[in-house]
Design an enzyme around this catalytic site. Structure first.
Site, short mmCIF file in Angstrom:
data_model
loop_
_atom_site.label_atom_id
_atom_site.label_comp_id
_atom_site.label_asym_id
_atom_site.label_seq_id
_atom_site.Cartn_x
_atom_site.Cartn_y
_atom_site.Cartn_z
N ASP A 211 17.92 14.78 37.31
CA ASP A 211 18.61 13.67 36.64
C ASP A 211 18.90 12.51 37.58
O ASP A 211 18.72 12.60 38.80
CB ASP A 211 19.92 14.17 35.99
N ASP B 54 32.23 21.50 32.96
CA ASP B 54 32.21 21.68 31.50
C ASP B 54 30.97 22.47 31.05
O ASP B 54 30.63 22.47 29.88
CB ASP B 54 32.28 20.32 30.78
N HIS C 142 27.83 21.94 32.01
CA HIS C 142 26.55 21.24 31.93
C HIS C 142 25.59 21.67 33.02
O HIS C 142 25.99 22.04 34.12
CB HIS C 142 26.72 19.71 31.89
N GLU D 234 25.49 17.56 28.62
CA GLU D 234 26.92 17.72 28.35
C GLU D 234 27.14 18.61 27.12
O GLU D 234 26.21 18.85 26.35
CB GLU D 234 27.54 16.34 28.10
C1 GLP Z 1 26.40 16.62 38.44
C2 GLP Z 1 24.90 16.96 38.35
C3 GLP Z 1 24.66 18.44 38.08
C4 GLP Z 1 25.50 19.28 39.02
C5 GLP Z 1 26.96 18.97 38.78
C6 GLP Z 1 27.91 19.82 39.63
O1 GLP Z 1 26.97 16.39 37.21
N1 GLP Z 1 24.25 16.17 37.36
O2 GLP Z 1 23.27 18.73 38.22
O3 GLP Z 1 25.24 20.65 38.82
O4 GLP Z 1 27.18 17.59 39.10
O5 GLP Z 1 28.16 19.23 40.86
P1 GLP Z 1 28.88 19.90 42.07
O6 GLP Z 1 27.85 20.82 42.67
O7 GLP Z 1 29.22 18.77 42.99
O8 GLP Z 1 30.06 20.65 41.56
#
Ligand code: GLP
Length: 260
Positions: A67, A136, A138, A143
């Site tokens: 993404d 959440d 995702h 989402e």
């Molecule tokens: C973002 C990314 C996800 C990732 C998430 C969790 O929203 N788009 O791919 O898994 O963050 O991030 P973190 O690893 O910093 O908790």
């Protein structure tokens, strides 16, 4: 799902990197799907180390990122593109031609998303997809409420995600409101999936996606329907699993069988 519980963040990262390295050694032309976020940083560090110290070769590996924030150019310091080059690609032997990251500022985003899907198909699909998980539930930027069959598309970010990711932008007003993301359906087509999660703040959602119902309200729960998923957790992320003892028991038996 195969559930592996490691002592802490470092051990979780080491385990994920070792599994990825094994796959690259088995297939030097591996197509690798990659996430951003804080969670995979340790895994990328370990892979960089394996490249520098043990000669792990990325020259024929192709990567597809999950993404990108909408509206950000590849050069923007907050873009996922920039993150990936700083943390990982710039430190291993992979060329830009083998790296694909969704473009946040394409003038025709829908057309871009269609082409991204085609590009994945053209290389034979993703062999191994690494994932993190949002608070959440995702995966990528799918989402709550995302169709479990969704494809690469532009999505609106949830308020919780904007608040979570504000730490990278200084304040939440600066976080983009939308993003380009692979869909749940796109991710589910990967041949093998590894999801990593670390820390107490991921414990509740981890228990939900592994042991709760399959629901579009927790996109990661779709992984229950995938034939080859390995979840690697640290102790803190695993602490709310109801069947924790059972997962540990399986790990003990596997270690005994492997003569460890
Ligand atoms: C973002 C990314 C996800 C990732 C998430 C969790 O929203 N788009 O791919 O898994 O963050 O991030 P973190 O690893 O910093 O908790």
């Amino acid at each position: 799902m195969r559930i592996l519980i490691e002592k802490d963040y470092d051990a979780m990262s080491g385990r994920a990197a070792a599994l990825i390295a094994e796959e690259i050694e088995r297939n030097p032309r591996l197509v690798l799907g990659l996430p951003t976020g804080d969670t995979p940083v340790g895994t990328y560090e370990r892979l960089v180390h394996l490249h520098k110290e043990a000669g792990l070769d990325f020259s024929e590996v192709k990567t597809f990122n999950l993404d990108e924030y909408a509206g950000l150019s590849a050069e923007d310091p907050n873009s996922y593109n920039r993150f990936m080059w700083d943390v990982f690609f710039g430190r291993i032997n992979i060329g830009p031609a083998h790296v694909s990251i969704p473009k946040g500022d394409d003038p025709r985003p829908d057309e871009f998303c269609r082409r991204y899907e085609e590009k994945i198909k053209a290389v034979g699909g993703i062999d191994l997809q690494l994932l993190g998980i949002g608070g959440d539930g995702h995966i990528a930027f799918n989402e709550p409420g995302s169709s479990l069959g969704s494809r690469t598309r532009v999505v609106t970010l949830a308020k919780e995600t904007i608040a979570d990711n504000a730490r990278h932008f200084g304040k939440k007003e600066l976080v983009p409101r939308s993003a380009v993301t692979m869909g749940v359906g796109t991710i589910m087509e990967a041949r093998r999936i590894i999801l990593i999660a670390s820390g107490k703040k991921k414990a509740a959602v981890t228990a939900q996606f592994i042991e709760g119902p399959v629901t579009s309200m927790i996109a990661a729960s779709a992984l229950q329907l995938h034939p080859s998923v390995t979840v690697i957790l640290d102790e803190a992320a695993a602490c709310k699993l109801r069947r924790l003892d059972h997962y540990r028991w399986i790990m003990t038996l596997e270690e005994e069988r492997a003569g460890k």
